[in-house]
Design an enzyme around this catalytic site. Sequence first.
Site, PDB file in Angstrom:
ATOM      1  CD  GLU A   1       4.087  -4.966  79.066  1.00  0.00           C
ATOM      2  OE1 GLU A   1       3.672  -4.185  77.855  1.00  0.00           O
ATOM      3  OE2 GLU A   1       4.348  -4.383  79.996  1.00  0.00           O
ATOM      4  CG  ASP A   2       0.874  -6.468  74.542  1.00  0.00           C
ATOM      5  OD1 ASP A   2       0.526  -5.815  75.655  1.00  0.00           O
ATOM      6  OD2 ASP A   2       1.524  -6.223  73.710  1.00  0.00           O
TER       7      ASP A   2
ATOM      8  NE  ARG B   1       0.287  -8.360  69.685  1.00  0.00           N
ATOM      9  CZ  ARG B   1       1.139  -7.962  70.671  1.00  0.00           C
ATOM     10  NH1 ARG B   1       0.697  -6.737  71.024  1.00  0.00           N
ATOM     11  NH2 ARG B   1       2.001  -8.637  71.526  1.00  0.00           N
TER      12      ARG B   1
ATOM     13  CG  HIS C   1      -1.202  -1.525  75.545  1.00  0.00           C
ATOM     14  ND1 HIS C   1      -0.350  -1.981  74.792  1.00  0.00           N
ATOM     15  CD2 HIS C   1      -2.421  -2.373  75.183  1.00  0.00           C
ATOM     16  CE1 HIS C   1      -0.660  -2.943  74.043  1.00  0.00           C
ATOM     17  NE2 HIS C   1      -1.888  -3.235  74.247  1.00  0.00           N
TER      18      HIS C   1
ATOM     19  CB  CYS D   1       5.912  -3.636  74.355  1.00  0.00           C
ATOM     20  SG  CYS D   1       5.241  -2.163  74.743  1.00  0.00           S
TER      21      CYS D   1
HETATM   22  N1  GLY Z   1       1.675  -3.092  67.333  1.00  0.00           N
HETATM   23  C1  GLY Z   1       1.350  -3.384  68.774  1.00  0.00           C
HETATM   24  C2  GLY Z   1       0.038  -3.727  69.144  1.00  0.00           C
HETATM   25  O1  GLY Z   1      -0.736  -3.175  68.392  1.00  0.00           O
HETATM   26  O2  GLY Z   1      -0.309  -4.592  69.837  1.00  0.00           O
END
Ligand code: GLY
Length: 253
Positions: A65-66, A85, A160, A247
């Site tokens: 999702e992110d 990420r 979030h 997520c």
């Molecule tokens: N562990 C999920 C995040 O920190 O984005």
Amino acid sequence: MTIAITRDISPRFNECELTHIDRSPIDLEVACAQHRGYIEALKELGCDILELPAEPNLPDSVFVEDTAVILPEVALLTRPGADSRKPEVDSIAQALAPYRKLVRVTAPANVDGGDVLVLGKEIFVGMSTRSNQAAVNQMNEHLGKYGYRVIGVEMHDCLHLKTAVTRVDENNLLINRKWVNTEHFEGYNLIDVDPDEPFAANCLPVNGKIIFPASFPKTYTILESKGFKLRVVQVDELAKAEGAVTCCSLILA
Ligand code: GLY
């Protein structure tokens, strides 16, 4: 047809980023079994699953999702706030390319999809540790031409925006008011999580049912008493990585 994009769990899941919870060991086998159960729930609710292989060196990459914000007209590729990420986005761009025109935010913008709550033509972005005003500005430039207005929302004490508030349906939001100011959501009916279950505000509506974690029975009862149909999933092992039900998929309706 509803398509759900998911990604298998990285073998390095235990090295995930954490912000507002303490680290506890994740049993990879249990986490993978719970992830399979989540995918089964999506299938049961009518989704075709586009299952991407694990990214071995990207610990948080199950949380697809992110990486993107999917709208009917366009998909916006994010720039996740945690450096570990940022590399998750490129393979998602490839997966999304057949389905949507793609636009992308760039430095200095940071935004995680978990901070992005789409309510009709208004898009709320949590000003978390992962997302910033530069992203709000760039999102307005990219998405304004489709009639969207992107608004930054103050929040605190959780990872979030969608840890604190999610959409149940077109009229109802599930919310933990301790973590987000309600002033932006006055046009909606706000359903409060049970005070004993602060993490219960993350739910995932799919084709008329709500995917909801088994760990929050009191908030489950609140939603059920209001007539919502819920599909419960066991995701407590994934929650140790600060993940929740929104997520783990990108939904293309
Ligand atoms: N562990 C999920 C995040 O920190 O984005």
